[in-house]
Enzyme design. Structure first.
Site, PDB file in Angstrom:
ATOM      1  N   ARG A 119       0.831  -1.213   0.000  1.00 25.20           N
ATOM      2  CA  ARG A 119       0.000   0.000   0.000  1.00 25.20           C
ATOM      3  C   ARG A 119       0.864   1.262   0.000  1.00 25.20           C
ATOM      4  O   ARG A 119       0.561   2.248  -0.678  1.00 25.20           O
ATOM      5  CB  ARG A 119      -0.903  -0.032   1.231  1.00 25.20           C
ATOM      6  CG  ARG A 119      -1.893   1.122   1.307  1.00 25.20           C
ATOM      7  CD  ARG A 119      -2.901   0.881   2.403  1.00 25.20           C
ATOM      8  NE  ARG A 119      -3.842   1.982   2.510  1.00 25.20           N
ATOM      9  CZ  ARG A 119      -4.055   2.670   3.632  1.00 25.20           C
ATOM     10  NH1 ARG A 119      -3.399   2.357   4.742  1.00 25.20           N
ATOM     11  NH2 ARG A 119      -4.921   3.659   3.660  1.00 25.20           N
ATOM     12  N   ASN A 171      -3.317   8.658   4.381  1.00 29.77           N
ATOM     13  CA  ASN A 171      -2.079   7.954   4.726  1.00 29.77           C
ATOM     14  C   ASN A 171      -1.870   7.783   6.226  1.00 29.77           C
ATOM     15  O   ASN A 171      -0.855   7.197   6.637  1.00 29.77           O
ATOM     16  CB  ASN A 171      -0.866   8.689   4.134  1.00 29.77           C
ATOM     17  CG  ASN A 171      -0.726   8.478   2.644  1.00 29.77           C
ATOM     18  OD1 ASN A 171      -1.216   7.489   2.104  1.00 29.77           O
ATOM     19  ND2 ASN A 171      -0.079   9.410   1.973  1.00 29.77           N
ATOM     20  N   HIS A 200       0.658   4.292  -2.770  1.00 27.03           N
ATOM     21  CA  HIS A 200       0.361   5.660  -2.355  1.00 27.03           C
ATOM     22  C   HIS A 200       1.511   6.616  -2.689  1.00 27.03           C
ATOM     23  O   HIS A 200       1.281   7.799  -2.935  1.00 27.03           O
ATOM     24  CB  HIS A 200       0.051   5.702  -0.860  1.00 27.03           C
ATOM     25  CG  HIS A 200      -1.329   5.215  -0.533  1.00 27.03           C
ATOM     26  ND1 HIS A 200      -2.072   5.717   0.513  1.00 27.03           N
ATOM     27  CD2 HIS A 200      -2.111   4.278  -1.119  1.00 27.03           C
ATOM     28  CE1 HIS A 200      -3.253   5.105   0.557  1.00 27.03           C
ATOM     29  NE2 HIS A 200      -3.292   4.219  -0.428  1.00 27.03           N
ATOM     30  N   HIS A 248      -5.335  -5.686  -3.316  1.00 26.43           N
ATOM     31  CA  HIS A 248      -6.172  -5.803  -2.122  1.00 26.43           C
ATOM     32  C   HIS A 248      -6.304  -7.248  -1.652  1.00 26.43           C
ATOM     33  O   HIS A 248      -6.930  -7.505  -0.619  1.00 26.43           O
ATOM     34  CB  HIS A 248      -7.564  -5.220  -2.395  1.00 26.43           C
ATOM     35  CG  HIS A 248      -7.579  -3.724  -2.427  1.00 26.43           C
ATOM     36  ND1 HIS A 248      -8.629  -2.993  -2.936  1.00 26.43           N
ATOM     37  CD2 HIS A 248      -6.663  -2.817  -2.006  1.00 26.43           C
ATOM     38  CE1 HIS A 248      -8.355  -1.700  -2.841  1.00 26.43           C
ATOM     39  NE2 HIS A 248      -7.171  -1.574  -2.281  1.00 26.43           N
ATOM     40  N   ASP A 276      -9.879 -10.027   1.543  1.00 26.04           N
ATOM     41  CA  ASP A 276     -10.367 -11.256   0.926  1.00 26.04           C
ATOM     42  C   ASP A 276     -10.230 -12.381   1.935  1.00 26.04           C
ATOM     43  O   ASP A 276      -9.784 -12.163   3.061  1.00 26.04           O
ATOM     44  CB  ASP A 276      -9.709 -11.547  -0.431  1.00 26.04           C
ATOM     45  CG  ASP A 276      -8.307 -12.141  -0.353  1.00 26.04           C
ATOM     46  OD1 ASP A 276      -7.841 -12.473   0.752  1.00 26.04           O
ATOM     47  OD2 ASP A 276      -7.678 -12.291  -1.413  1.00 26.04           O
TER      48      ASP A 276
END
Length: 322
Positions: A63, A95, A67, A192, A245
């Protein structure tokens, strides 16, 4: 009086143009082969050790890389600390939950001992992002290197990060601004498959969603009720949330299977199933994990090629400009 070029000055002009061209050269996999041959080994060992002690590290690092690259290119601006006169990216609202900066700090400290002033923080972050994917069961690719570290980091720029509430049109537009196509967007959303979200990012989908529906009708009913129980209102547990998930510590294609089952956590994720431009890609990746892995590696290379400032540097400490 200005001097006009003579026959003897053309070689000099050509040399200067060549030097400028090299300064703008493409990234390449062997950038540090001579100057820091231990680079990959040092970074990989650091990431593996951190991940053993904290299983959340892989999702956090991946991540962090996304970002960073989405704001003015992959220049490690997300690693800079705020100062008395400037609030940096890492303190911008999207963030605040980005963590595990210490992993990059540790790798940088070791590299400064092995090859001082050589490896940019931006390249370290790109390598760690690849490593956390590979060590979690995902694909491996050769990271292209040669980035420089940016000197500017502003929290206000984080408004440009794609929010979990965006629809497909908005997602496509956001990625297109960065030279990334529809397939790249759906592919990179597959990141993700690693990760966890706090209730604040999705609770609007399971509480008073609209005047007609208490929960988002796109959601699997049992899944929505489970989220509703995990994120009650009022909710005094700041750590409450949901994995993105059902195999959240493994990099696989389960994320896409969950979307087709109506079990996408974010509204932006679930929207990928409802649009013909993106659904066919979701279905293809849900059927064929090897295809997803191949496309993910390719899209990560494209994402990593987003360039930062041409006036960058190699920071000696990733948290501060030199």
């Amino acid at each position: 009086m200005a001097l006009l070029p003579t026959e003897n000055t053309f070689p000099i002009i050509f040399l200067l143009l060549t030097i400028f061209s090299l300064s703008k050269a493409e990234l390449h996999a062997h950038y540090y082969d001579q100057t820091c041959p231990q680079l990959e080994k040092i970074v990989s060992e650091t990431v593996l050790n951190a991940s053993i002690h904290d299983p959340k590290v892989p999702a956090r690092i991946l991540r962090m890389f996304f970002h960073d690259c989405f704001i003015k290119g992959c220049d490690a601006s997300i690693l800079l600390d705020s100062t008395a006169t400037n609030q940096a990216e890492k303190d911008g609202p999207p963030n605040i939950s980005v963590q595990s900066f210490y992993v990059i700090d540790d790798a940088k400290a070791k590299l400064e001992l092995a090859c001082p002033g050589t490896v940019s923080c931006a390249d370290i972050l790109a390598i760690t992002a690849r490593d956390v994917v590979a060590m979690s069961g995902g694909p491996y690719w050769s990271v292209l290197k040669g980035r420089k570290d940016g000197r500017v980091s502003k929290a206000s720029d984080t408004i440009n990060l794609p929010a979990p509430t965006l629809n497909v049109d908005q997602l496509i537009q956001s990625f297109a601004k960065r030279g990334l196509g529809v397939k790249d967007m759906v592919t990179l959303s597959g990141g993700h498959t690693l990760g966890f979200s706090h209730c604040s990012s999705f609770e609007a989908r399971v509480h008073n969603f609209s005047s007609l529906h208490d929960i988002d009708p796109r959601m699997n009913t049992n899944f929505a009720l489970d989220l509703k129980n995990k994120c009650p209102k009022p909710n005094n547990n700041r750590n409450a949330g949901q994995f993105l998930d059902s195999t959240a510590s493994v990099f696989d294609n389960d994320y896409y299977k969950q979307l087709l089952a109506g079990k996408g956590v974010f509204s932006s994720d679930q929207s990928l199933v409802g649009d013909y431009r993106t659904r066919r890609i979701v279905e293809a990746f849900a059927r064929d994990q090897s295809l997803f892995f191949k496309e993910f590696a390719a899209s990560m290379l494209k994402l990593g090629n987003l360039r930062g400032s041409n006036n960058g540097e190699v920071r000696l400490n990733c948290r501060f400009v030199n």
